[in-house]
Structure formats: structure tokens, C-alpha cells
Design a protein around this motif. Structure first.
Motif, PDB file in Angstrom:
ATOM      1  N   HIS A 112       0.865  -1.188   0.000  1.00  0.00           N
ATOM      2  CA  HIS A 112       0.000   0.000   0.000  1.00  0.00           C
ATOM      3  C   HIS A 112       0.896   1.230   0.000  1.00  0.00           C
ATOM      4  O   HIS A 112       1.757   1.367   0.879  1.00  0.00           O
ATOM      5  CB  HIS A 112      -0.894   0.028   1.239  1.00  0.00           C
ATOM      6  N   ILE A 160      -1.162   7.917  -0.175  1.00  0.00           N
ATOM      7  CA  ILE A 160      -1.383   9.210  -0.832  1.00  0.00           C
ATOM      8  C   ILE A 160      -1.523  10.266   0.269  1.00  0.00           C
ATOM      9  O   ILE A 160      -0.946  11.337   0.209  1.00  0.00           O
ATOM     10  CB  ILE A 160      -2.676   9.157  -1.681  1.00  0.00           C
ATOM     11  N   ASP A 161      -2.296   9.909   1.287  1.00  0.00           N
ATOM     12  CA  ASP A 161      -2.452  10.726   2.499  1.00  0.00           C
ATOM     13  C   ASP A 161      -2.797   9.747   3.621  1.00  0.00           C
ATOM     14  O   ASP A 161      -2.772   8.529   3.388  1.00  0.00           O
ATOM     15  CB  ASP A 161      -3.488  11.853   2.257  1.00  0.00           C
ATOM     16  N   VAL A 190      -5.384   8.537   4.771  1.00  0.00           N
ATOM     17  CA  VAL A 190      -6.533   7.634   4.597  1.00  0.00           C
ATOM     18  C   VAL A 190      -6.614   7.011   3.196  1.00  0.00           C
ATOM     19  O   VAL A 190      -7.447   6.140   2.963  1.00  0.00           O
ATOM     20  CB  VAL A 190      -7.879   8.339   4.908  1.00  0.00           C
ATOM     21  N   ARG A 191      -5.780   7.473   2.282  1.00  0.00           N
ATOM     22  CA  ARG A 191      -5.868   6.937   0.913  1.00  0.00           C
ATOM     23  C   ARG A 191      -4.539   6.289   0.535  1.00  0.00           C
ATOM     24  O   ARG A 191      -3.478   6.750   0.954  1.00  0.00           O
ATOM     25  CB  ARG A 191      -6.154   8.061  -0.087  1.00  0.00           C
ATOM     26  N   TYR A 192      -4.644   5.249  -0.284  1.00  0.00           N
ATOM     27  CA  TYR A 192      -3.411   4.623  -0.752  1.00  0.00           C
ATOM     28  C   TYR A 192      -3.618   3.981  -2.109  1.00  0.00           C
ATOM     29  O   TYR A 192      -4.743   3.731  -2.536  1.00  0.00           O
ATOM     30  CB  TYR A 192      -2.899   3.583   0.249  1.00  0.00           C
ATOM     31  N   LYS A 204      -5.256  14.681   5.649  1.00  0.00           N
ATOM     32  CA  LYS A 204      -6.175  14.165   4.637  1.00  0.00           C
ATOM     33  C   LYS A 204      -6.442  15.242   3.600  1.00  0.00           C
ATOM     34  O   LYS A 204      -6.821  16.376   3.942  1.00  0.00           O
ATOM     35  CB  LYS A 204      -7.484  13.740   5.308  1.00  0.00           C
ATOM     36  N   LYS A 215     -11.182  17.641  -1.143  1.00  0.00           N
ATOM     37  CA  LYS A 215     -11.659  17.981  -2.492  1.00  0.00           C
ATOM     38  C   LYS A 215     -11.702  19.498  -2.620  1.00  0.00           C
ATOM     39  O   LYS A 215     -12.094  20.183  -1.696  1.00  0.00           O
ATOM     40  CB  LYS A 215     -13.079  17.447  -2.694  1.00  0.00           C
ATOM     41  N   LEU A 237      -6.225  17.035  -5.722  1.00  0.00           N
ATOM     42  CA  LEU A 237      -6.342  15.573  -5.726  1.00  0.00           C
ATOM     43  C   LEU A 237      -6.402  15.029  -7.141  1.00  0.00           C
ATOM     44  O   LEU A 237      -6.330  13.828  -7.350  1.00  0.00           O
ATOM     45  CB  LEU A 237      -7.623  15.164  -4.986  1.00  0.00           C
TER      46      LEU A 237
END
Ligand code: CTP
Length: 411
Positions: free
Chosen positions: A207, A210-211, A213-215, A297, A300, A305
Motif C-alpha cells: 500500500h 497518498i495521504d 486515509v488513501r493509498y 487528509k 476535495k 487531488l
């Protein structure tokens, strides 16, 4: 009266008595029986009255080619079914074992055909438990499991996942392929041909954050890498399994190093390889990682993003191959087209000893499948195998790793 007969001379067919108790996972016992039959076993079934409410005896009868023993007083093969089955069996396998079945086993209760067969068995049965998470965690169940383990009863432990009742937690029946593999292990004494080998295996996805919470991830489940680690450990190897995020249990007897990112996988694998004789890189390592993962995080609108700047990750397989000297390094190539050409190019580019190539566009060989159709791509030749259960693919890979290690020692 028909009796359990002594074996005829010639290749021996393993005899398995499949004991099915009354849980929703009983339907999986049918698949376990098929897996054992495909591996060459003759299977007879005993089941409880509750199990028959989930899967009917005719299903097991038709598929096993034997009557089902579900009544102590009405079994066409013998008037003493439990003793007949216990004598006939090389292995008694309980799938699924409910909390009640475990309690009866621990207490030594024999009040039906299945429980008396377990009592009469000549060696401890192999038990694949499955039940609701709260029933599994109940101190009474845990005490029964501990009692049975102390008596030498081996378990194929339940997994964590979504249960039939809707709860999420431990209690899910282990994978059918794992139960079949454990039964085959129990049936055959294993040649310890890898006892002197220290092996590193990479497995699963990575994994890339990205931040927080995101990958970025991929579809690898780790089943192949874990199967290789399990098989090598079974054959006596000292195995370090460097695993990305997967939902598989640690294989028995394997030292597991859990990592998340490709950078962590690289560091753990290089460190373990310093003390190893061989490495098998089965992980689907991310090829790219975000250049600068955000510490907060991303939002938007406020944050950008829509575009993500990526940088290439280090190629662990290529690094191991450069550092290997006389040691053995095996890589994988998961391809969707031009399988053998791409695999051969990978073998040359990375400098490893062997590439295991599989066509992941095929349903029987893709990520998450319990089978795989691999080709071994060597510097001077190619060997194509048929579609096989992952356990058998792992055996074939370990056979080649063991041969390469032996050849390296002789060089
Ligand atoms: N591999 C690795 N480190 C990476 C990428 C891949 O160790 N950063 C290993 C994998 O574990 C596998 C082999 O390299 O054993 C091939 O992985 P694959 O993703 O198929 O090859 P790539 O080199 O990434 O090429 P491509 O994705 O372009 O096919």
C-alpha cells in the motif's frame, strides 16, 4: 458383516473420514471432499442430524460413492459403523466443527455416529472449526480448544471475516484449499529436504500512501506467497515471510514480518536476505509510489487531488539478484498478454535464477483464485504446468528452489 479391509499391495489410496457437524459452513465440507478426491483420497462421510439440515446425505453419498454414516444403528457397510470408520480411516477430518462438537470432543461424549467415530479414531482428528465470533470467543469454547490441543488435536484455525450471521470477526471456516492442504500434510510424512535452507518469501500487495486515509494498492491477496512459505516450512526450511497487508493467517512455523509500503518491504526483505540462502519474490510490489504523501487528509477542492505525482519504487527482486552471489533468487511475472516473452524479458532484466510466470487474465490463474497455471521460465528453457491448486503450485516451486539451492552448493 463387512469389515475394514487390509490394504492391497500397490499405490496406497489415503482413506479420509469426513465428519460433518451442524453449522452453516457444512456446505463447504462438500468442496473439501472434492479437493481431497482430486488429490487421490477415498472419502467416507459421517454426519450429525443437525448437519443433515444444512446439506443432505444424498449429496455426500452421490459424490463420495459411499453410504453416509449418520445412524449408529443403520449403516449398510457395517453393524458397528463407528469402529468400522475408525479402522478404515487414515485420517478423520472434522469440517466444520461447531462449538458443540468441540465441547463433546473435549468431554469425550459419544452419543451419535459422528461423536463415537471420533472417540474410536486411532489418532487425533484434524479439526476445522467454524462458528459465530462470540461462540468462538466464549471461554468455554476456548477452554475446550485448549484441552484438545493439549491432547495433540491439530486445528485448522478459523479465519476473521464476515460471518453468515452478519457479524464480523473470528469464526469463519478456513479456506477450503487450506483445509485440504492440512489434511494432505497430516496424511503424508514430509521429506525435510529444505531443512538446511533459510528462505525469504515476499507476499501480498503493498500500500502506497497518498495521504493518511488513501493509498494505491493492487489485487494481490498473498495466497501464493503464503502457500510457498507454508510449504517450505513444512519441508524444514527456516522461513521469513515478508508480507504486505493481507487477511491471511500466519502459516505455521513461519516467521512473519508485516509491512505496508514497498519501501518497508524492501528494507525487511534485504535485511532478511543477509541471513538467507534463497529468496522467492511473490509479492505484487507497487511499481510507483506518491512522490510526497500528504501528512493531512487531502480535501476535495482545497487540495489538488486530481493530479498525483508518482515516483518509481525500488525493484526489490533486481536488488536481491544483484546481491545474490551463489544464492538463489526466484521472481514472479504476473502478465495478461505475451506471457512467456514478457517473463523471459523479466528474467534477463532482473537477473534472477528463475521466473514463475502466470497469466492473470485467466480465471483459474488470477489474483485471489485457489488455483494457478504457471510456467517456469529458466535461462535455457521453459516448463509449463497445468492448472493446479495453489498448494501443489507451491510444492512445484519449492521443488525447484530446493534443486537450485543444492546445485548452488555443489557449484
Ligand atoms: N518486484 C519487486 N519490486 C518491485 C516490483 C516488482 O521485487 N518494485 C518483483 C515482484 O515481486 C515479482 C517481479 O518483480 O517477483 C515481477 O513483478 P512485476 O510487477 O510482474 O514486474 P515489474 O518489474 O513491475 O514489471 P511490469 O509491472 O512492468 O510488468
Amino acid at each position: 458383516m463387512s469389515e475394514a479391509k487390509p490394504r492391497a499391495a500397490g499405490p496406497v489410496t489415503p482413506h479420509v473420514v469426513l465428519a460433518v457437524t451442524g453449522g452453516i459452513a457444512a456446505y463447504k465440507a462438500v468442496e473439501v471432499m472434492r479437493g481431497l478426491q482430486h488429490a487421490g483420497c477415498d472419502v467416507r462421510v459421517t454426519m450429525t442430524a443437525d448437519a443433515a439440515r444444512f446439506v443432505g446425505a444424498p449429496t455426500f453419498e452421490a459424490l463420495s460413492g459411499h453410504p453416509v454414516a449418520d445412524d449408529l444403528y443403520a449403516y449398510p457397510e457395517s453393524p458397528i459403523p463407528h469402529v468400522f470408520l475408525a479402522d478404515w480411516a487414515d485420517l478423520v477430518l472434522v469440517v466444520p466443527a461447531t462449538a458443540n462438537a468441540l465441547a463433546k470432543m473435549a468431554a469425550g461424549i459419544g452419543d451419535d455416529c459422528l461423536s463415537t467415530t471420533l472417540l474410536a479414531a486411532h489418532r487425533p482428528p484434524l479439526v476445522a472449526a467454524a462458528m459465530n465470533v462470540h461462540m468462538w470467543r466464549n471461554p468455554a469454547t476456548q477452554a475446550n480448544v485448549a484441552t484438545l490441543r493439549r491432547r495433540g488435536v491439530p486445528f485448522v484455525m478459523p479465519q476473521t471475516g464476515l460471518l453468515a450471521c452478519g457479524d464480523v470477526g473470528e469464526g469463519k471456516l478456513a479456506e477450503v484449499s487450506d483445509i485440504v492442504a492440512a489434511a494432505l500434510d497430516a496424511l503424508s510424512p514430509v521429506d525435510q529436504d529444505m531443512a538446511a535452507t533459510r528462505l525469504v518469501v515476499t507476499s501480498g500487495p503493498t500500500h502506497e500512501a497518498i495521504d493518511p486515509v488513501r493509498y494505491i494498492a493492487n489485487a494481490s491477496t498473498g495466497k501464493m506467497g503464503h502457500a510457498i512459505a507454508r510449504e517450505a516450512a513444512r519441508r524444514g526450511a527456516a522461513v521469513t515471510l515478508v508480507s504486505g497487508p493481507v487477511s491471511l493467517p500466519a502459516p505455521r512455523g513461519v516467521d512473519v514480518v508485516r509491512v505496508v509500503s514497498s519501501a518497508e518491504m524492501r528494507a525487511a526483505t534485504l535485511a532478511a536476505f543477509e541471513r538467507a540462502d534463497a529468496a522467492v519474490c511473490a509479492a505484487a510490489v507497487a511499481d510507483y509510489t506518491p512522490a510526497s504523501p500528504a501528512r493531512h487528509k487531502l480535501k476535495k477542492g482545497a487540495d489538488d487531488l486530481a493530479t498525483l505525482r508518482l515516483v518509481e519504487t525500488a525493484d526489490i527482486l533486481a536488488e536481491l539478484s544483484r546481491a545474490k552471489g551463489d544464492r538463489v533468487v526466484v521472481g514472479f511475472a504476473a502478465e495478461t498478454d505475451s506471457l512467456l516473452e514478457n517473463a523471459r524479458a523479466k528474467l534477463e532484466r532482473k537477473g534472477c535464477d528463475l521466473i514463475v510466470a502466470n497469466d492473470v487474465s485467466r480465471a483459474d490463474s488470477t489474483f485471489g483464485a485457489d488455483t494457478s497455471r504457471v510456467a517456469f521460465v529458466w535461462p535455457d528453457r521453459t516448463e509449463q504446468l497445468g492448472t493446479l491448486p495453489l498448494g501443489q503450485v507451491a510444492t512445484a516451486i519449492c521443488d525447484r528452489v530446493a534443486a537450485l539451492v543444492t546445485a548452488g552448493e555443489g557449484a
